[in-house]
Design an enzyme around this catalytic site. Structure first.
Site, short mmCIF file in Angstrom:
data_model
loop_
_atom_site.label_atom_id
_atom_site.label_comp_id
_atom_site.label_asym_id
_atom_site.label_seq_id
_atom_site.Cartn_x
_atom_site.Cartn_y
_atom_site.Cartn_z
N HIS A 256 47.72 -67.75 -23.27
CA HIS A 256 46.42 -68.43 -23.17
C HIS A 256 45.35 -67.45 -23.66
O HIS A 256 45.52 -66.24 -23.54
CB HIS A 256 46.22 -68.76 -21.69
CG HIS A 256 45.00 -69.59 -21.37
ND1 HIS A 256 43.73 -69.06 -21.31
CD2 HIS A 256 44.87 -70.90 -21.07
CE1 HIS A 256 42.87 -70.01 -20.98
NE2 HIS A 256 43.53 -71.15 -20.84
N ASP B 143 50.21 -63.16 -16.10
CA ASP B 143 49.26 -64.27 -15.97
C ASP B 143 50.01 -65.39 -15.24
O ASP B 143 50.84 -66.08 -15.82
CB ASP B 143 48.81 -64.70 -17.37
CG ASP B 143 48.05 -66.02 -17.36
OD1 ASP B 143 47.98 -66.67 -16.30
OD2 ASP B 143 47.54 -66.40 -18.42
N GLN C 220 49.75 -70.72 -14.26
CA GLN C 220 50.55 -71.95 -14.22
C GLN C 220 51.76 -71.82 -13.29
O GLN C 220 52.37 -72.82 -12.93
CB GLN C 220 51.05 -72.31 -15.63
CG GLN C 220 49.95 -72.67 -16.60
CD GLN C 220 49.18 -73.92 -16.20
OE1 GLN C 220 49.69 -74.77 -15.47
NE2 GLN C 220 47.96 -74.03 -16.67
N LYS D 57 44.51 -74.29 -10.04
CA LYS D 57 45.80 -74.72 -10.61
C LYS D 57 46.81 -74.97 -9.49
O LYS D 57 47.90 -75.50 -9.75
CB LYS D 57 46.37 -73.63 -11.52
CG LYS D 57 45.42 -73.08 -12.56
CD LYS D 57 45.31 -73.97 -13.76
CE LYS D 57 44.55 -73.23 -14.86
NZ LYS D 57 44.08 -74.12 -15.91
N CYS E 93 43.64 -73.89 -25.29
CA CYS E 93 43.25 -72.46 -25.21
C CYS E 93 44.42 -71.56 -25.57
O CYS E 93 44.62 -70.51 -24.96
CB CYS E 93 42.71 -72.10 -23.83
SG CYS E 93 41.17 -72.90 -23.45
N1 PLP Z 1 46.29 -68.56 -18.17
C1 PLP Z 1 46.91 -69.73 -18.27
C2 PLP Z 1 48.36 -69.79 -18.60
C3 PLP Z 1 46.20 -70.90 -18.06
O1 PLP Z 1 46.82 -72.08 -18.15
C4 PLP Z 1 44.82 -70.82 -17.75
C5 PLP Z 1 44.03 -72.06 -17.58
O2 PLP Z 1 44.34 -73.08 -18.14
C6 PLP Z 1 44.24 -69.56 -17.63
C7 PLP Z 1 45.00 -68.46 -17.85
C8 PLP Z 1 42.79 -69.41 -17.27
O3 PLP Z 1 42.59 -69.82 -15.97
P1 PLP Z 1 41.11 -69.94 -15.38
O4 PLP Z 1 40.34 -70.78 -16.37
O5 PLP Z 1 41.30 -70.61 -14.07
O6 PLP Z 1 40.59 -68.56 -15.28
#
Ligand code: PLP
Length: 410
Positions: free
Chosen positions: A127, A204, A207, A230, A368
């Site tokens: 992401h 990260d 998900q 999430k 993203c």
């Molecule tokens: N990493 C992953 C795999 C994501 O799916 C997301 C959000 O869709 C993020 C990071 C970013 O999360 P946040 O916008 O809650 O900081």
């Protein structure tokens, strides 16, 4: 936490008030959990109760409300710490979410030690939240961003790692479950490989948290980043997990109230961790809501959630393939909760708009994760993503809607 409820999807659905509503006269089918999950009534009520009965600032007051608010806020931290098997609640830094947690590690942990020519390793399926903070850091320091390749199924090419893990690499950043492909990465194995070379690993977990039990000690990572929204909790709250000794060795990131012990115009000393990283008034209701989300998730056997979600995922993967011209992007052997697809040359946005008229919420775009779209040679996909409240009959509704859309466009 003891298991209190057998998993029953109809009962689960009744915990989520929004699932009772209609969209365009049709029952809502919510297939956008990867973007943001829905909230169970337990989370909504925990937040409501805080504002109605306990609202005050934390840590600073001697009055009863402030102490109650502090207990509730710190209670959220303790619940999260237990949920991911942190050694102590001092290892949980509340952030706005995964994005902020990664930026914190980039600026506080890595920036002070990076030199020109050093490398940061991320995968091709990240992401943007696990790409851009490192890219910015590279611009600031002269370090270089390197990429772990993926294969045509959307799986990590783990066999390329030994060559990539050189002494120049100062951190590996890897997504646990890809939001664009659904791939579940072998994060523990990557941690083991990196550890052999003494390279820290950031996972990260945005998900992964709603889909799989996370044990940060068993994973062997150095940083684990997550987002409340999430995992059925509020937006604007998330966390960074790191070992206490690691956090203690890191300089503060943002300055302000609460992160200090003593301030003079000449000098300031820092508070203990995790307060050192929580400058300013935090998202108190968010932390409380996140604690309630943890309680909610912990009230089920995670294996039962996994069985249910896998049934929906398998069924949807199979039924989607019945639609002529539909291409699933991301066919990893080990997947969770996400299916990205294209339908002939129909623009995913057009598809999403039509599908919305059937009451079905799915996401369209690059999710993203533009580099992964570039890898598969598509500008965008349509994506369905599942939570513990989704059912196979909702998948049937999606297939019917897609078949009608196909007639319209193709
Ligand atoms: N990493 C992953 C795999 C994501 O799916 C997301 C959000 O869709 C993020 C990071 C970013 O999360 P946040 O916008 O809650 O900081």
């Amino acid at each position: 936490m003891s298991i209190v409820r057998p998993f029953n999807v109809e009962q689960v659905r009744s915990d989520f008030p929004v699932l009772n509503r209609e969209v365009h006269g049709k029952p809502l089918v919510y297939f956008d959990t990867a973007a943001s999950a829905q909230r169970p009534v337990a989370v909504i009520e925990a937040i409501d109760d805080f504002y109605r009965r306990h609202n005050a600032n934390v840590h600073r007051g001697v009055h009863s409300l402030s102490q109650e608010a502090t207990d509730l806020y710190e209670g959220g931290r303790k619940k999260l710490a237990d949920f991911i098997n942190a050694a102590s609640d001092r290892e949980i830094v509340f952030t706005r979410g995964t994005t902020e947690a990664i930026n914190l590690v980039a600026q506080s942990f890595l920036r002070p030690v990076l030199n020109p020519g050093d490398e940061i390793l991320v995968s091709h399926m990240e992401h943007h939240a696990n790409i851009v903070p490192w890219q910015m850091l590279c611009q600031q320091t002269g370090a270089v961003l390197k990429v772990i390749p993926i294969n045509q199924r959307g799986e990590l090419e783990i066999e390329s790692l030994p060559d990539l893990l050189t002494e120049r690499v100062k951190l590996v950043g890897l997504v646990h479950i890809s939001n664009a492909l659904g791939t579940v990465n072998p994060v523990a194995e990557v941690c083991r490989m990196a550890k052999k070379s003494g390279i820290p690993v950031l996972i990260d977990g945005a998900q992964a948290m709603p889909h799989t039990p996370v044990d940060v000690q068993a994973l062997g990572c150095d940083f684990y980043c997550l987002s409340g929204h999430k995992m059925y909790g509020p937006t604007g709250i998330g966390a960074l997990w790191a070992r206490e000794a690691t956090l203690e060795a890191m300089p503060p990131w943002q300055g302000g109230g609460e992160m200090i012990r003593r301030v003079t115009f000449e000098d300031t000393t820092w508070n203990d961790v995790p307060a050192k990283f929580e400058a300013g008034t935090p998202h108190i209701a968010g932390a409380i809501g996140l604690g309630a989300a943890v309680d909610y998730l912990s009230s089920f056997d995670p294996a039962e959630i996994a069985v249910h979600e896998n049934t929906v995922l398998e069924y949807a993967s199979q039924r989607l393939q019945e639609i002529e011209g539909l291409r699933i992007i991301g066919t990893a052997h080990h997947k969770a909760g996400v299916i990205s697809f294209t339908l002939k040359d129909v623009h995913p946005h057009d598809l999403g708009t039509v599908i919305d008229h059937y009451g079905i919420a799915l996401r369209t775009g690059h999710h993203c994760a533009m580099p992964v779209m570039q890898f598969f040679g598509v500008p965008a996909t349509a994506r369905v993503s599942f939570g513990l409240y989704n059912t196979v009959s909702e998948v049937d509704a999606l297939i019917e809607a897609l078949l009608s859309a196909r007639e319209m466009f193709v």
